[in-house]
Design an enzyme around this catalytic site. Sequence first.
Site, PDB file in Angstrom:
ATOM      1  N   GLU A 149      41.986 -11.159   2.241  1.00  0.00           N
ATOM      2  CA  GLU A 149      40.584 -11.366   1.853  1.00  0.00           C
ATOM      3  C   GLU A 149      39.832 -10.043   1.725  1.00  0.00           C
ATOM      4  O   GLU A 149      38.728  -9.878   2.238  1.00  0.00           O
ATOM      5  CB  GLU A 149      39.889 -12.305   2.846  1.00  0.00           C
ATOM      6  CG  GLU A 149      40.549 -13.673   2.889  1.00  0.00           C
ATOM      7  CD  GLU A 149      39.840 -14.702   3.754  1.00  0.00           C
ATOM      8  OE1 GLU A 149      39.213 -14.308   4.746  1.00  0.00           O
ATOM      9  OE2 GLU A 149      39.945 -15.899   3.437  1.00  0.00           O
ATOM     10  N   ASP A 179      44.382 -22.889   6.326  1.00  0.00           N
ATOM     11  CA  ASP A 179      43.225 -22.255   6.960  1.00  0.00           C
ATOM     12  C   ASP A 179      42.422 -23.237   7.802  1.00  0.00           C
ATOM     13  O   ASP A 179      41.342 -23.656   7.367  1.00  0.00           O
ATOM     14  CB  ASP A 179      42.336 -21.630   5.872  1.00  0.00           C
ATOM     15  CG  ASP A 179      41.218 -20.787   6.454  1.00  0.00           C
ATOM     16  OD1 ASP A 179      41.207 -20.576   7.675  1.00  0.00           O
ATOM     17  OD2 ASP A 179      40.360 -20.341   5.677  1.00  0.00           O
ATOM     18  N   GLU A 201      34.302 -24.422  12.088  1.00  0.00           N
ATOM     19  CA  GLU A 201      34.031 -24.024  10.701  1.00  0.00           C
ATOM     20  C   GLU A 201      34.241 -25.189   9.740  1.00  0.00           C
ATOM     21  O   GLU A 201      33.462 -25.397   8.823  1.00  0.00           O
ATOM     22  CB  GLU A 201      34.950 -22.857  10.308  1.00  0.00           C
ATOM     23  CG  GLU A 201      34.858 -22.516   8.830  1.00  0.00           C
ATOM     24  CD  GLU A 201      35.765 -21.364   8.402  1.00  0.00           C
ATOM     25  OE1 GLU A 201      36.470 -20.801   9.246  1.00  0.00           O
ATOM     26  OE2 GLU A 201      35.736 -21.030   7.196  1.00  0.00           O
TER      27      GLU A 201
END
Length: 671
Positions: free
Chosen positions: A266, A339, A367
């Site tokens: 990322e 993820d 998240e």
Amino acid sequence: MNRYLISLAAIICAIGAWAYDGTKLWLPQQATGGTSPEITSPKSKDSVVAVAVGELRDSWHGAPVKMVLKKDKALGRDGFRIIPSEGGLTLSASEPSGLLYGAYYLLRKQDSGQSVDTEITDVPRYDLRILNHWDNLDGTIERGYAGHSLWKWDELPDVESPRYREYARVNASIGINGTVLNNVNASSKILSHDYLLKVAKLADIFRHYGIRVYLSVNFASPMQLDGLSTADPLDKGVAKWWKNKADEVYSLIPDFGGFLVKANSEGQPGPCDFGRSHADGANMLAEALKPHGGIVMWRSFVYSPSDPDRAKQAYVEFEPLDGQFAPNVIVQIKNGPVDFQPREPYSPLFGAMPATKQMAEFQVTQEYLGHSNHIAYLAPMWKEFFEYVSPESISAVAGVANVGDDSNWTGHPFAQANWYAFGRLAWNPDEDASTIAREWLELTVVEDDMPENVKSGLVDMMVTSREAVVDYMMPMGLHHLFAFGHHYGPEPWCDVPGARPDWLPKYYHRADSAGLGFDRTLSGSGAVSQYPDSLAGVLNDADQCPEEFLLWFHHVPWNKTLKSGDTMWNTLCRHYESGYDAVKRYQSVWDSAKPYVDEALHQDVSRRLIAQARDARWWKDACLLYFQQYSNMPFPKDVEAPEHTLDAMKKVNLGITNYESPSMDSLDAVR
Ligand code: BDP
């Protein structure tokens, strides 16, 4: 009954009901009665021993305790033994930290009303039980939903917030012994001398609770901090820079734990930028830390387009490196291959690198599970991981923290249970998720007069809550249907011009008129072949693949008949409905607890449950209406018709970034 049990029971009654105070987490509340028994401490000047003795002197009301430090191989570094006898309890350990964990064990038993009447030996499964904070140096927290960072970098090292000590104490009380202070998307500034002084101050506080400090480091730090022309791990100047930096760190923090690294992921720099491998990068850092006993936790969360299926990429990059990592490197692997989705199969990297130390990375912060608005007790998810990955096959466990500077530390009061459960499972992955839930409830929200049926209703609510989230968000192996950026609400239709395809839901769900799901079979992406043969065969066959992973591994026709005898479409609709129904049920379970829990707490959780129920409905309507465009099939009769239209759902814009959790007001405004 042992006479000390009788006095323990009397004292618990004397303590009686107390107002719930989210600031104290699960630690002993102030007792209002009872006498303090004699606590005999060993001869030791160690500050960890002093803390252990102090904890018992302050809060223990049972039998006298004799604390003994003596080498005992069976106890390892952190284990302890408690032997009850007529004269009281003997708590022994090889090291000071063992005495501290033993002291908290006793307090936990006392405060949850359990007796200590048989000998117990308790040794943690892992030597390293660590939290990863994704805290930025500007005080924000990446994917944090409980306020700002606890670490007040502007005030450190001069000002010492009382919460630093409290933080260390609660962690020690559940067996956590390491903390990475800063975000894996790391600023190189953390390694500057000024920041190291601040870090050293925190380490000085945490040390008394057996907690070591670790840092996330930016691989390009030599370039960014000191203007080196390269960060190539095979460059002598670069290696020397890291060696000097490690020496500096240890001169300030002699028990510093080591580095955590997110490299070539990322947008983060890494060894691959210089044509080197992850092993080259990790080993160079490991060499710098080695003389001091430090370790490198090198993350495998990478997804460069080495394969068209993102779920395969970490394996493709890391598996060939097996055996190349230095002994003080541990490869840190997220539980699943993509993820932190509400449900993923385990990452096939586990078990695929027998000559490499591996550790699991769990996400405690929610998240992808409703931030701090939803109840989602995560112990069942972590237990599910351990059903596939044997606890013995890994060396350590890390949890991405859900802690911020909110007065109750975690935002949602029930999110504290995830912090608690993480620590308990990192200590002993064989613990049962519902036992931990009950224990946490007894230590926190539940008052003594709560009837057993109400209490077990709460335990059941917690234990089923993660599955409920899976059901109303993305059941049957669906994944990543989230809105771009904040990962809170549903956007299966999401399209962001120019975004990487594998950041968009359509890449994952692949809905079309033929069916739904990602074909990862041998005739699809082939991801199944990364799993051991016996499992790969099962996953590859749509008729054998467990239903919870069906759409992860298969593109399934809408009208395919599943094991239940019903079509895929009807089964999907019923999962969404059942997730929504579960949250409505939780509302009445929580209502039934009203007379037996603190009033302010009751209101707080009730409010969040209203939001959760609305969100569940929002998820269900958005996903089913969107997928119905492709299935062209009616909703089964027992599934409530959508309340919203697809067009209305597409217009929802929470206007938040990935650092925020939507406020109740903003949710009210858009739904
Ligand atoms: C993803 C998060 C992102 C993190 C990344 C990571 O969305 O904010 O930086 O994981 O783990 O889940 O590095």
